[in-house]
Design a protein around this motif. Structure first.
Motif, PDB file in Angstrom:
ATOM      1  N   PRO A 188      54.041  35.780  26.900  1.00 55.66           N
ATOM      2  CA  PRO A 188      53.796  36.408  28.326  1.00 55.66           C
ATOM      3  C   PRO A 188      55.136  36.589  29.521  1.00 55.66           C
ATOM      4  N   THR A 189      55.669  35.857  29.659  1.00 51.12           N
ATOM      5  CA  THR A 189      56.866  36.171  30.055  1.00 51.12           C
ATOM      6  C   THR A 189      58.713  36.422  29.069  1.00 51.12           C
ATOM      7  N   PHE A 190      57.569  37.352  28.001  1.00 51.67           N
ATOM      8  CA  PHE A 190      58.398  38.415  27.358  1.00 51.67           C
ATOM      9  C   PHE A 190      57.994  39.595  28.429  1.00 51.67           C
ATOM     10  N   PHE A 191      57.243  39.935  29.073  1.00 55.59           N
ATOM     11  CA  PHE A 191      56.964  40.900  30.511  1.00 55.59           C
ATOM     12  C   PHE A 191      57.662  40.289  30.737  1.00 55.59           C
ATOM     13  N   SER A 192      58.679  41.668  32.047  1.00 50.94           N
ATOM     14  CA  SER A 192      59.197  41.316  33.460  1.00 50.94           C
ATOM     15  C   SER A 192      58.053  41.259  34.355  1.00 50.94           C
ATOM     16  N   SER A 193      58.471  40.473  34.962  1.00 53.43           N
ATOM     17  CA  SER A 193      57.756  39.633  36.650  1.00 53.43           C
ATOM     18  C   SER A 193      57.212  41.063  37.250  1.00 53.43           C
ATOM     19  N   ASN A 244      56.179  43.943  35.201  1.00 52.46           N
ATOM     20  CA  ASN A 244      55.417  44.659  34.823  1.00 52.46           C
ATOM     21  C   ASN A 244      54.417  43.086  34.678  1.00 52.46           C
ATOM     22  N   LEU A 245      54.570  41.875  34.552  1.00 50.90           N
ATOM     23  CA  LEU A 245      53.662  41.332  35.193  1.00 50.90           C
ATOM     24  C   LEU A 245      52.480  41.630  36.634  1.00 50.90           C
ATOM     25  N   GLU A 246      54.037  41.675  37.579  1.00 53.16           N
ATOM     26  CA  GLU A 246      52.929  41.961  39.006  1.00 53.16           C
ATOM     27  C   GLU A 246      51.926  43.421  38.598  1.00 53.16           C
ATOM     28  N   ASP A 247      52.318  44.579  38.239  1.00 43.54           N
ATOM     29  CA  ASP A 247      51.318  45.635  37.669  1.00 43.54           C
ATOM     30  C   ASP A 247      50.439  45.160  37.364  1.00 43.54           C
ATOM     31  N   LEU A 248      50.122  44.034  36.387  1.00 40.79           N
ATOM     32  CA  LEU A 248      49.496  43.914  35.577  1.00 40.79           C
ATOM     33  C   LEU A 248      48.016  43.505  36.817  1.00 40.79           C
ATOM     34  N   ILE A 249      49.038  42.020  37.362  1.00 40.69           N
ATOM     35  CA  ILE A 249      47.597  41.827  38.233  1.00 40.69           C
ATOM     36  C   ILE A 249      47.158  42.709  39.364  1.00 40.69           C
ATOM     37  N   ASN A 250      48.459  43.660  39.582  1.00 42.16           N
ATOM     38  CA  ASN A 250      47.560  44.438  40.938  1.00 42.16           C
ATOM     39  C   ASN A 250      46.581  45.289  40.648  1.00 42.16           C
ATOM     40  N   GLY A 251      46.541  45.904  39.068  1.00 44.79           N
ATOM     41  CA  GLY A 251      46.446  46.389  38.645  1.00 44.79           C
ATOM     42  C   GLY A 251      44.475  45.846  37.869  1.00 44.79           C
ATOM     43  N   ILE A 252      44.710  44.768  38.206  1.00 47.28           N
ATOM     44  CA  ILE A 252      43.241  44.028  37.891  1.00 47.28           C
ATOM     45  C   ILE A 252      42.318  44.126  38.770  1.00 47.28           C
ATOM     46  N   PHE A 253      43.067  43.569  40.720  1.00 43.94           N
ATOM     47  CA  PHE A 253      42.861  43.520  41.123  1.00 43.94           C
ATOM     48  C   PHE A 253      42.582  44.740  41.732  1.00 43.94           C
ATOM     49  N   VAL A 271      57.789  47.978  24.531  1.00 41.87           N
ATOM     50  CA  VAL A 271      57.046  48.043  24.254  1.00 41.87           C
ATOM     51  C   VAL A 271      55.566  47.857  25.434  1.00 41.87           C
ATOM     52  N   GLU A 272      56.648  46.614  26.591  1.00 40.51           N
ATOM     53  CA  GLU A 272      55.660  46.420  27.860  1.00 40.51           C
ATOM     54  C   GLU A 272      54.411  47.695  28.397  1.00 40.51           C
ATOM     55  N   HIS A 273      55.174  48.483  29.114  1.00 43.63           N
ATOM     56  CA  HIS A 273      54.343  48.669  30.095  1.00 43.63           C
ATOM     57  C   HIS A 273      53.361  50.127  29.529  1.00 43.63           C
ATOM     58  N   PRO A 274      53.646  50.712  28.236  1.00 42.81           N
ATOM     59  CA  PRO A 274      52.391  50.828  27.310  1.00 42.81           C
ATOM     60  C   PRO A 274      50.969  49.804  27.523  1.00 42.81           C
ATOM     61  N   TYR A 275      51.846  48.708  26.746  1.00 43.71           N
ATOM     62  CA  TYR A 275      50.148  47.616  26.577  1.00 43.71           C
ATOM     63  C   TYR A 275      49.781  47.311  27.707  1.00 43.71           C
ATOM     64  N   ILE A 276      50.764  47.468  29.409  1.00 43.17           N
ATOM     65  CA  ILE A 276      50.317  47.025  30.543  1.00 43.17           C
ATOM     66  C   ILE A 276      49.474  47.553  31.348  1.00 43.17           C
ATOM     67  N   GLU A 277      50.046  48.921  30.434  1.00 47.95           N
ATOM     68  CA  GLU A 277      48.813  50.396  30.930  1.00 47.95           C
ATOM     69  C   GLU A 277      46.795  50.473  29.996  1.00 47.95           C
ATOM     70  N   ALA A 278      47.371  50.600  28.686  1.00 48.43           N
ATOM     71  CA  ALA A 278      46.511  50.228  27.765  1.00 48.43           C
ATOM     72  C   ALA A 278      45.237  48.399  28.220  1.00 48.43           C
ATOM     73  N   VAL A 279      45.308  47.878  28.665  1.00 50.76           N
ATOM     74  CA  VAL A 279      45.081  46.430  28.875  1.00 50.76           C
ATOM     75  C   VAL A 279      44.431  46.826  30.496  1.00 50.76           C
ATOM     76  N   LEU A 280      45.187  47.606  31.370  1.00 47.55           N
ATOM     77  CA  LEU A 280      44.226  47.929  32.662  1.00 47.55           C
ATOM     78  C   LEU A 280      43.570  49.328  31.608  1.00 47.55           C
ATOM     79  N   LYS A 281      43.596  49.331  30.984  1.00 46.12           N
ATOM     80  CA  LYS A 281      42.432  50.544  30.736  1.00 46.12           C
ATOM     81  C   LYS A 281      41.163  50.195  30.405  1.00 46.12           C
TER      82      LYS A 281
END
Length: 454
Positions: A115-120, A122-131, A80-90
């Motif tokens: 938050p630490t349910f997510f892999s490091s 996927n969290l990196e992809d999230l923050i990089n996507g934000i910036f 469930v991690e990757h689809p959720y990160i993609e949705a947040v970035l959208k």
């Protein structure tokens, strides 16, 4: 503390992470366009000067904790991690398109869920996507919540490399009996390990969350938990009262009986003894339920009268605009609040329609904005004033009359244009704020909406 004061003031009341509180939002007069308009207004007023805050809600947990009131989805499926990160970035991309300018981010907080349910990664992809759509403000503050049982050194290192310097770990209590009752079994070793890792890596503010009043919790449990905590010397502590609201939280708080939960004088003793032990170990009370060493930014913020409180709790930095990303997240433009849909499938569906997933909110009136300032002052500085005409409202005499009883009990000091909370009054700060809560006074809830104040 006198038993009579506990009996008198231990009533249901809000925790005031916002004003108006969510049950008093006027959803009828709120709509999607109002949120967009106030968002743009606040962004134009604040982005260049102070930047904005982001709260990112990461809802997944592998197990259900009985003390938790957060919106969560229990699963062991990490697919469930990757689809959720993609949705947040959208969702973030939609916001950036609306404001039509690169946001300058001063504050990010990753909350949950876990938050630490997510892999490091996927969290990196999230923050990089934000910036990819934003820049960092000067003196930015990035923080996240970590579960001691699943936070890896890799999580800590990766987030540190991405600019995070604050982390808080959920401890609650070290008693095995209590941990079993609240479905949060984690040994002291796990907490010590992640705390030492964070120190070694270079985190400048490490926090522990502790709760008093948990089912089956006894005085020796609190003493043991505080002593173990002191041995690790976290920079700050949240020492919360357990909110026993099984009518809201459902089955998560039905694994024990009401009589298993400490109440009244017994519960207050847990707090008073715990607080005394924290004082003895150089922790200082900050706002409501929080303690910090003098070296922590939270202590410096209250010294400099810069402490702020929002939907994320207390913060050493303030921004006018806070955008909440993720399922159930709440945003605050200062002029209005907007909350995302609470159901994960609805969240995904609205983003498929290229629409922000806001489903309800509140447009603050002029009166709301004045009362909000007073409640923030009381929560953050233990005093408020209406010396300036812009802070005065018609019901001030009525509020002062209501506070007379608290003044008689030594909980506040009242002057012509000021109210100050005494040291004895700090445990009753929620009650004092309630005197200013005009919406609560005009329409008392017919059923119990809030946890007890003490």
């Amino acid at each position: 503390m006198k038993k009579s004061l506990l009996q008198k003031y231990n009533v249901p009341g809000p925790r005031y992470t916002s004003y108006p509180t969510v049950p008093y939002w006027n959803e009828t007069d709120f709509n999607y366009q109002i949120w967009i308009d106030t968002l743009k207004k606040s962004f134009s007023e604040s982005n260049d000067s102070e930047g904005i805050s982001l709260y990112i809600h990461l809802p997944f947990c592998e197990s259900l904790c009985a003390f938790c009131g957060c919106n969560k989805r229990i699963t062991k499926n990490h697919g469930v991690e990757h689809p959720y990160i993609e949705a947040v970035l959208k969702e973030w991309a939609l916001y950036c398109k609306i404001v039509n300018k690169k946001p300058k981010i001063k504050e990010i907080h990753l909350g949950g869920g876990t938050p630490t349910f997510f892999s490091s990664k996927n969290l990196e992809d999230l923050i990089n996507g934000i910036f990819s759509h934003a820049t960092r403000a000067e003196n930015y503050v990035f923080s996240f919540e970590g579960h001691p049982n699943n936070t890896k050194r890799e999580h800590l290192q990766k987030l540190y490399d991405l600019g995070f310097r604050r982390v808080s770990f959920g401890v609650q209590d070290y008693s095995e009996k209590v941990q079993k009752a609240i479905h949060r079994e984690q040994p002291f070793h796990n907490v010590a390990k992640v705390t030492f890792w964070a120190k070694e890596i270079g985190y400048t503010s490490i926090g522990h969350d502790i709760i008093f009043g948990l089912p089956f919790q006894e005085l020796e449990d609190v003493i043991d938990t505080i002593e173990k905590t002191n041995s690790l010397q976290p920079d700050r502590l949240a020492f919360y009262s357990y909110a026993h609201v099984p009518w809201i939280k459902g089955n998560g708080q039905r694994g024990f009986k009401d009589e298993d939960v400490p109440k009244d004088d017994i519960k207050r003793q847990l707090y008073e003894v715990g607080k005394h032990l924290l004082y003895e170990n150089n922790y200082h009370e900050i706002g409501m339920d929080h303690f910090a060493l003098k070296t922590d930014s939270l202590y410096k913020a209250i010294e400099n009268r810069e402490l702020h409180r929002n939907f994320m709790g207390y913060s050493s930095s303030k921004t006018q605009l806070m955008i909440g990303l993720g399922v159930s997240a709440i945003s605050d433009s200062w002029y209005s609040f907007g909350q995302n849909v609470k159901n994960l499938e609805d969240y995904y569906q609205m983003l498929e329609w290229d629409k922000l997933p806001i489903f309800r909110g509140h447009l603050l009136t002029d009166e709301d904005l004045i009362i909000r300032k007073h409640i923030l002052n009381l929560m953050c500085q233990f005093e408020t004033s209406w010396k300036e005409e812009s802070n005065y409202f018609e019901e001030i005499p009525e509020v002062m009359n209501q506070l007379k009883e608290l003044e008689k009990d030594g909980l506040v000091l009242i002057s012509k244009d000021n109210v100050q909370i005494t040291e004895a009054g700090k445990p009753f700060v929620r009650n004092i704020c309630m005197a200013f809560d005009l919406l609560l006074k005009r329409k008392a809830p017919e059923t119990q909406l809030f946890s007890m104040t003490i």
